[in-house]
Design a protein around this motif. Structure first.
Motif, PDB file in Angstrom:
ATOM      1  N   LEU A  88      -9.411 -40.216  -2.926  1.00 27.49           N
ATOM      2  CA  LEU A  88     -10.002 -39.506  -4.066  1.00 27.49           C
ATOM      3  C   LEU A  88      -9.089 -38.378  -4.558  1.00 27.49           C
ATOM      4  O   LEU A  88      -9.105 -38.030  -5.737  1.00 27.49           O
ATOM      5  CB  LEU A  88     -11.380 -38.953  -3.691  1.00 27.49           C
ATOM      6  CG  LEU A  88     -12.467 -40.017  -3.475  1.00 27.49           C
ATOM      7  CD1 LEU A  88     -13.723 -39.391  -2.884  1.00 27.49           C
ATOM      8  CD2 LEU A  88     -12.801 -40.714  -4.787  1.00 27.49           C
ATOM      9  N   ILE A  89      -8.288 -37.831  -3.645  1.00 27.98           N
ATOM     10  CA  ILE A  89      -7.293 -36.824  -4.075  1.00 27.98           C
ATOM     11  C   ILE A  89      -6.169 -37.540  -4.827  1.00 27.98           C
ATOM     12  O   ILE A  89      -5.735 -37.107  -5.880  1.00 27.98           O
ATOM     13  CB  ILE A  89      -6.689 -36.052  -2.878  1.00 27.98           C
ATOM     14  CG1 ILE A  89      -7.774 -35.497  -1.969  1.00 27.98           C
ATOM     15  CG2 ILE A  89      -5.773 -34.930  -3.373  1.00 27.98           C
ATOM     16  CD1 ILE A  89      -7.264 -34.966  -0.637  1.00 27.98           C
ATOM     17  N   ALA A  90      -5.752 -38.680  -4.243  1.00 28.76           N
ATOM     18  CA  ALA A  90      -4.627 -39.428  -4.838  1.00 28.76           C
ATOM     19  C   ALA A  90      -4.930 -39.849  -6.271  1.00 28.76           C
ATOM     20  O   ALA A  90      -4.047 -39.805  -7.126  1.00 28.76           O
ATOM     21  CB  ALA A  90      -4.298 -40.643  -3.975  1.00 28.76           C
ATOM     22  N   ASP A  91      -6.186 -40.258  -6.535  1.00 23.90           N
ATOM     23  CA  ASP A  91      -6.476 -40.700  -7.901  1.00 23.90           C
ATOM     24  C   ASP A  91      -7.063 -39.584  -8.777  1.00 23.90           C
ATOM     25  O   ASP A  91      -7.699 -39.851  -9.806  1.00 23.90           O
ATOM     26  CB  ASP A  91      -7.342 -41.959  -7.903  1.00 23.90           C
ATOM     27  CG  ASP A  91      -8.727 -41.716  -7.331  1.00 23.90           C
ATOM     28  OD1 ASP A  91      -9.141 -40.545  -7.253  1.00 23.90           O
ATOM     29  OD2 ASP A  91      -9.391 -42.695  -6.952  1.00 23.90           O
ATOM     30  N   ASN A  92      -6.870 -38.321  -8.340  1.00 26.50           N
ATOM     31  CA  ASN A  92      -7.257 -37.155  -9.153  1.00 26.50           C
ATOM     32  C   ASN A  92      -8.744 -36.972  -9.384  1.00 26.50           C
ATOM     33  O   ASN A  92      -9.137 -36.231 -10.276  1.00 26.50           O
ATOM     34  CB  ASN A  92      -6.568 -37.193 -10.524  1.00 26.50           C
ATOM     35  CG  ASN A  92      -5.162 -36.670 -10.424  1.00 26.50           C
ATOM     36  OD1 ASN A  92      -4.896 -35.773  -9.628  1.00 26.50           O
ATOM     37  ND2 ASN A  92      -4.259 -37.231 -11.207  1.00 26.50           N
ATOM     38  N   THR A  93      -9.566 -37.671  -8.571  1.00 27.10           N
ATOM     39  CA  THR A  93     -11.006 -37.444  -8.725  1.00 27.10           C
ATOM     40  C   THR A  93     -11.369 -36.031  -8.275  1.00 27.10           C
ATOM     41  O   THR A  93     -12.201 -35.363  -8.881  1.00 27.10           O
ATOM     42  CB  THR A  93     -11.803 -38.475  -7.897  1.00 27.10           C
ATOM     43  OG1 THR A  93     -11.330 -39.765  -8.245  1.00 27.10           O
ATOM     44  CG2 THR A  93     -13.289 -38.380  -8.162  1.00 27.10           C
ATOM     45  N   ILE A  94     -10.745 -35.587  -7.194  1.00 26.23           N
ATOM     46  CA  ILE A  94     -10.959 -34.209  -6.747  1.00 26.23           C
ATOM     47  C   ILE A  94      -9.614 -33.566  -6.439  1.00 26.23           C
ATOM     48  O   ILE A  94      -8.629 -34.262  -6.186  1.00 26.23           O
ATOM     49  CB  ILE A  94     -11.853 -34.124  -5.472  1.00 26.23           C
ATOM     50  CG1 ILE A  94     -11.313 -35.059  -4.379  1.00 26.23           C
ATOM     51  CG2 ILE A  94     -13.297 -34.433  -5.795  1.00 26.23           C
ATOM     52  CD1 ILE A  94     -11.968 -34.862  -3.046  1.00 26.23           C
ATOM     53  N   SER A  95      -9.587 -32.244  -6.440  1.00 31.72           N
ATOM     54  CA  SER A  95      -8.358 -31.531  -6.072  1.00 31.72           C
ATOM     55  C   SER A  95      -8.304 -31.418  -4.550  1.00 31.72           C
ATOM     56  O   SER A  95      -9.317 -31.565  -3.866  1.00 31.72           O
ATOM     57  CB  SER A  95      -8.367 -30.144  -6.694  1.00 31.72           C
ATOM     58  OG  SER A  95      -9.422 -29.389  -6.124  1.00 31.72           O
ATOM     59  N   GLY A  96      -7.115 -31.110  -4.045  1.00 24.44           N
ATOM     60  CA  GLY A  96      -6.935 -30.930  -2.609  1.00 24.44           C
ATOM     61  C   GLY A  96      -7.815 -29.804  -2.083  1.00 24.44           C
ATOM     62  O   GLY A  96      -8.325 -29.867  -0.968  1.00 24.44           O
TER      63      GLY A  96
END
Ligand SMILES: [Zn+2]
Length: 485
Positions: A385-393
């Protein structure tokens, strides 16, 4: 003080994790009623005949193969005579001792490799692995005036791993012991838990004047039950032998124990030799004959070992050598990471999450990794989900904390808490403009280009105002755009 060069060898005893004892069918159970699991064989009653445990033999061979040993298909049992109050037989059945003709341990001539601090790989020889049985236990704290005897442990199968005197410092000794413990865990032949006494280590150490001088007289330090104590005991003994040699005296061969509180090694027995035990071939046992097929079948089922797994993590998942090392120290951790990585688009980032977030939490968690509520798949999903920009780190850390508490799926937490990253320019730009309006002076400075730190300030403010949800990349872009206007 003169400088001497230590020569160290280790003897490692480990309890095999079989269900039953070495030479009888009694169950192995700890923390149970005293003398619950006993029979004429493990109590050494006259006429009772020992029969070797097939599983224990299989485990010893599995360990031998994992330690690159040759397997003796015609191994031999010997009798080592002792008097110990917790050994009703008065002897121990083992595979060592006395004349070379009696000396047929099940495994010999193996090796392990350890990576030293400077990165060089050093090979340490394994002289032998032999099988034997454990003694019982005396219990002294039940009454002030008497001691009690518990025979549950009598006859528990042990393997003793003996290294060549190839080790040259206490640090190398720790590395060797760590590697052997790791292999015991990976092959699952022993729980190898040093705190519970499943595994203990004796250190043999002598000093010599130069790296090619003949070996000096050695002392053996018994029953070291942690890596720290092994290292400290060897250092304490090096100090003591150095002082002895400097004073022109000779080191006397002896058996010692280590007192961690005093940080000293203490003599428990003077010189002892093989002939003191009056070894002879065990008259109640025939030779331990195994077939090449039996050994080959065990070889085929050997699991992936730590060095191979470490290399695979680097090659297959692209994690750094250091991370691969950390991830493979414990078998369970390596398996956890492996199954998570199989489901993850960015295994290298996943490795960071396992090492810096998961393992940090696990350290504080009672029950360790087994008690963790997050599944490997769930962590893989979070990192995806971080990789596809759904959420930030940053948000991901918040989600991780929640997952660790509840074991909920990351998607569910993100949806319920409205944590999806804002990647819509039209939603972010007004926030950026608001922040600029509130900090006009700083914005002028940023625009002038004289203070590069100002950009970080604005990104930080926007992130804060958006509750961490704005996509930082977009915030940067918008800031640049507005500064250029
Ligand atoms: Zn028994």
């Amino acid at each position: 003080m003169a400088k001497y060069f230590p020569v160290i060898g280790l003897e490692i005893h480990c309890q095999l994790s079989t269900r039953t004892k070495m030479f009888c069918g009694c169950e192995i159970e700890v923390n149970t009623t005293a003398n619950k699991h006993v029979c004429p064989v493990c109590l050494g009653m006259p006429g009772a005949m020992p029969v070797p445990n097939r599983k224990a033999v299989e485990y010893a061979i599995r360990l031998g193969l994992a330690l690159n040993c040759e397997i003796d298909l015609n191994a031999m049992w010997t009798r080592k005579n002792y008097f110990y109050p917790d050994l009703p037989k008065g002897y121990q059945i083992t595979q060592t001792g006395g004349l070379p003709v009696y000396d047929h341990p099940i495994c010999k001539n193996g090796w392990i490799e350890v990576t030293l601090e400077d990165g060089t790989v050093k090979r340490i020889g394994i002289t032998r692995i032999h099988m034997e049985e454990d003694a019982g236990k005396l219990v002294h704290d039940m009454s002030p005036t008497s001691s009690h005897f518990d025979a549950n442990r009598c006859g528990t199968p042990l393997c003793e791993i003996v290294t060549e005197p190839d080790i040259r410092s206490p640090e190398e000794a720790v590395l060797a012991l760590q590697k052997i413990k790791q292999i015991l865990e990976y092959t699952q032949v022993s729980n190898a838990n040093m705190e519970n006494g499943n595994m203990r280590c004796d250190g043999n150490i002598s000093l010599r004047a130069s790296e090619d001088a003949p070996f000096g007289t050695r002392c053996e330090i018994k029953n070291l039950n942690s890596f720290t104590n092994l290292e400290k005991a060897l250092y304490a003994e090096i100090m003591l032998q150095t002082v002895t040699l400097d004073a022109g005296r000779e080191v006397e061969q002896c058996t010692k124990r280590f007192d961690p509180n005093a940080n000293k090694t203490i003599v428990i027995r003077s010189k002892e030799d093989a002939h003191d035990y009056k070894y002879f071939p065990e008259p109640d046992m025939v030779r331990l004959v195994t077939s090449p097929e039996f050994v080959e079948n065990i070889r085929k089922t050997l699991p992936e070992l730590p060095d191979a797994r470490r290399e695979r993590f680097v090659n297959e998942y692209g994690v750094t050598a250091y991370d691969a090392q950390v991830l493979t120290i414990e078998r369970e951790v390596s398996e956890w990471f492996d199954s998570a990585a199989k489901n993850c688009k960015t295994p290298k980032i996943l490795a960071n999450w396992v090492i810096s977030e998961l393992l940090r939490e696990v350290k504080e968690l009672e029950g360790g990794l087994a008690a963790v509520k997050i599944t490997p798949e769930q962590l893989a999903t979070l990192v995806n989900l971080i990789a596809d920009n759904t959420i930030s780190g940053k948000i991901a850390k918040q989600v991780f904390a929640e997952m660790f508490e509840t074991g909920e799926d990351p998607e569910k937490i993100i949806k319920e808490k409205g944590l999806v990253q804002v990647t819509d320019v039209s939603a972010i730009e007004p926030i950026v403009r608001e922040v600029i309006a509130a900090n006009e002076k700083q914005f002028a400075e940023f625009k002038s280009g004289n203070n590069p730190k100002m950009k970080g300030f604005f990104v930080g403010q926007v992130m804060k105002k958006s509750g961490g949800k704005a996509n930082p990349g977009l915030v940067n872009q918008i800031l640049d755009k507005l500064a250029a206007e």
